[in-house]
Write a protein that holds these residues in place. Structure first.
Motif, mmCIF file in Angstrom:
data_model
loop_
_atom_site.group_PDB
_atom_site.id
_atom_site.type_symbol
_atom_site.label_atom_id
_atom_site.label_comp_id
_atom_site.label_asym_id
_atom_site.label_seq_id
_atom_site.Cartn_x
_atom_site.Cartn_y
_atom_site.Cartn_z
ATOM 1 N N VAL A 41 -13.680 1.893 -9.741
ATOM 2 C CA VAL A 41 -14.610 2.133 -8.629
ATOM 3 C C VAL A 41 -13.924 3.093 -7.665
ATOM 4 O O VAL A 41 -12.895 2.764 -7.072
ATOM 5 C CB VAL A 41 -14.965 0.810 -7.919
ATOM 6 C CG1 VAL A 41 -15.931 1.073 -6.766
ATOM 7 C CG2 VAL A 41 -15.563 -0.199 -8.905
ATOM 8 N N CYS A 42 -14.494 4.292 -7.530
ATOM 9 C CA CYS A 42 -13.851 5.367 -6.753
ATOM 10 C C CYS A 42 -14.546 5.540 -5.402
ATOM 11 O O CYS A 42 -15.730 5.242 -5.253
ATOM 12 C CB CYS A 42 -13.951 6.665 -7.551
ATOM 13 S SG CYS A 42 -13.238 8.094 -6.710
ATOM 14 N N HIS A 43 -13.814 6.076 -4.437
ATOM 15 C CA HIS A 43 -14.393 6.333 -3.123
ATOM 16 C C HIS A 43 -15.571 7.298 -3.210
ATOM 17 O O HIS A 43 -16.518 7.210 -2.420
ATOM 18 C CB HIS A 43 -13.315 6.878 -2.178
ATOM 19 C CG HIS A 43 -13.548 6.500 -0.753
ATOM 20 N ND1 HIS A 43 -14.348 7.259 0.081
ATOM 21 C CD2 HIS A 43 -13.144 5.441 -0.029
ATOM 22 C CE1 HIS A 43 -14.408 6.681 1.265
ATOM 23 N NE2 HIS A 43 -13.691 5.574 1.229
ATOM 24 N N GLY A 65 -20.108 5.718 -11.255
ATOM 25 C CA GLY A 65 -18.903 5.424 -12.034
ATOM 26 C C GLY A 65 -18.418 6.624 -12.819
ATOM 27 O O GLY A 65 -19.170 7.234 -13.573
ATOM 28 N N HIS A 66 -17.134 6.988 -12.606
ATOM 29 C CA HIS A 66 -16.581 8.122 -13.361
ATOM 30 C C HIS A 66 -15.116 7.871 -13.708
ATOM 31 O O HIS A 66 -14.311 8.801 -13.731
ATOM 32 C CB HIS A 66 -16.755 9.425 -12.570
ATOM 33 C CG HIS A 66 -16.247 9.347 -11.159
ATOM 34 N ND1 HIS A 66 -17.072 9.190 -10.087
ATOM 35 C CD2 HIS A 66 -15.007 9.377 -10.668
ATOM 36 C CE1 HIS A 66 -16.355 9.134 -8.989
ATOM 37 N NE2 HIS A 66 -15.081 9.235 -9.313
ATOM 38 N N GLU A 67 -14.794 6.609 -13.932
ATOM 39 C CA GLU A 67 -13.441 6.261 -14.389
ATOM 40 C C GLU A 67 -13.594 5.251 -15.527
ATOM 41 O O GLU A 67 -13.063 4.150 -15.488
ATOM 42 C CB GLU A 67 -12.621 5.646 -13.250
ATOM 43 C CG GLU A 67 -12.276 6.630 -12.142
ATOM 44 C CD GLU A 67 -11.358 6.030 -11.076
ATOM 45 O OE1 GLU A 67 -11.223 4.790 -11.028
ATOM 46 O OE2 GLU A 67 -10.783 6.812 -10.298
ATOM 47 N N LEU A 152 -8.645 8.324 -14.887
ATOM 48 C CA LEU A 152 -9.701 9.284 -15.218
ATOM 49 C C LEU A 152 -10.212 10.070 -14.012
ATOM 50 O O LEU A 152 -10.839 11.103 -14.166
ATOM 51 C CB LEU A 152 -10.866 8.572 -15.906
ATOM 52 C CG LEU A 152 -10.802 8.292 -17.423
ATOM 53 C CD1 LEU A 152 -10.608 9.540 -18.219
ATOM 54 C CD2 LEU A 152 -9.768 7.274 -17.809
ATOM 55 N N CYS A 153 -9.998 9.543 -12.795
ATOM 56 C CA CYS A 153 -10.327 10.346 -11.597
ATOM 57 C C CYS A 153 -9.153 10.327 -10.629
ATOM 58 O O CYS A 153 -8.553 11.352 -10.369
ATOM 59 C CB CYS A 153 -11.600 9.871 -10.909
ATOM 60 S SG CYS A 153 -11.920 10.757 -9.362
ATOM 61 N N ALA A 154 -8.805 9.150 -10.102
ATOM 62 C CA ALA A 154 -7.722 9.092 -9.105
ATOM 63 C C ALA A 154 -6.438 9.700 -9.667
ATOM 64 O O ALA A 154 -5.792 10.529 -9.030
ATOM 65 C CB ALA A 154 -7.486 7.646 -8.678
HETATM 66 ZN ZN ZN Z 1 -13.443 9.653 -8.208
#
Ligand code: ZN
Ligand code: ZN
Length: 342
Positions: A41-43, A65-67, A152-154
């Motif tokens: 869960v990304c900012h 969702g992108h991780e 995958l993102c952070a």
């Molecule tokens: Zn992100």
């Protein structure tokens, strides 16, 4: 495999995510259908729900969702690189144009035509999702699905920023903002052989920074820039803090001919004195996520040395509550949806 899946949708700005039962998507040409095991869960997911840095509301309802990390369960026509059963990532970047100057010179995350999961295309807060075969990456066996998700993102965003900092043994990097990105930044910078200075406004985050391997840690707002200068300055400063208030400390801390890399989303302007720029020769640049190759390099690094931040597993049904907790600043590491939990 059933016919339907559960997914968490953004339905309107400022409204809670809705869990809906919808048909499982069918992969088109060059696409893979994956069954999600985890999704961070990304900012940025919170930003989309709020509408602050957001797609047009016309793209709603949109699965956030992108991780994501999942198993390939079906392949569309023309897929030839990744087999069914492989464990792959659903990264921030869904695809790019692939033919502009930016893409062709190895900087595809700046492509004006890029499309992001959870912004332009449905993402990974779902039991199943579609990824482009050419834009996903195989997750190394040594990394668990929960640990891999935030990479995958952070993780790749931190990595992309650090790759622009010109680091190496004997160099000092100041990392501003010790949330999830900053925590990865510390570990990656250490792996590059750099001396790491962490700066955050929260003393608890400085403790985490030391635990992650920071050599020094200073409290923002208490002349952190001056303290870094006193110990010889930073050859590079990376900003992961979503606030313009750290800018003066960054300017004070960064050595002549050094680099400043801006990664966090800071919508407010900061003052930049051109005489300072001329007199110091400092390079100021921005960094957005990372390329496919940077993601693969990061995953290899993670498999080799272990890259991890504090992870809290949650069920899909708590996705909206997870965004509330992020908004209240209650999350030190990363919340990761674990699809085996509900
Ligand atoms: Zn992100
Ligand atoms: Zn392009």
């Amino acid at each position: 495999m059933g016919q339907t899946m559960r997914a968490a949708f953004a339905v309107a700005y400022g409204k809670p995510l809705e869990i809906r039962e919808v048909p499982i998507p069918v992969p088109g040409a060059g696409e893979l259908l994956i069954k999600l095991e985890t999704c961070g869960v990304c900012h940025s997911d919170l930003d989309v729900r709020k509408g602050s840095t957001a797609p047009p509301e016309s793209t709603f309802p949109l699965i956030l969702g992108h991780e994501g990390v999942g198993i390939v369960v079906a392949r569309g026509p023309g897929c030839s690189l990744i087999a069914e059963g492989a464990r792959v990532g659903l990264p921030w970047m869904h695809d790019t144009c692939g033919h502009c100057r930016v893409c062709l010179t190895g900087h595809e995350s700046f492509c004006a035509e890029h499309r992001g999961h959870s912004v332009d295309v449905n993402g990974g807060f779902a039991e199943y999702a579609i990824v482009k075969e050419a834009y996903t990456a195989i997750i190394p066996e040594a990394i668990s699905s929960a640990e891999a998700a935030p990479l995958l993102c952070a993780g790749v965003t931190a990595y992309g920023g650090l790759m622009k900092a010109g680091l190496g043994p004997g160099k000092t990097v100041a990392i501003f903002g010790i949330g999830g990105l900053g925590q990865y930044g510390i570990q990656i910078a250490r792996a590059m052989g750099a001396t790491v200075v962490a700066v955050d406004a929260n003393p608890a985050k400085l403790e985490i920074a030391r635990r992650m391997g920071a050599d020094h840690a200073f409290l923002a707002g208490e002349d952190a820039g001056g303290q870094i200068r006193d110990m010889g300055g930073a050859d590079a400063s990376i900003n992961f803090a979503p606030s313009p208030r750290v800018w003066n400390d960054i300017v004070t801390a960064t050595n002549r001919l050094g680099r400043i890399v801006s990664v966090a989303q800071v919508p407010e302007p900061v003052s930049l004195n051109l005489e300072w720029l001329i007199g110091t020769g400092i390079q100021v640049t921005g960094s957005s996520v990372g390329t496919r190759q940077e993601l693969r390099d990061l995953l290899d690094l993670g498999a080799a040395i272990g890259l991890s931040i504090d992870i809290e597993r949650i069920p899909l049904s708590k996705a909206d509550e997870a965004l509330d907790r992020l908004e209240r600043g209650e999350v030190d590491g990363r919340q990761v949806i674990d699809f085996s939990l509900d």
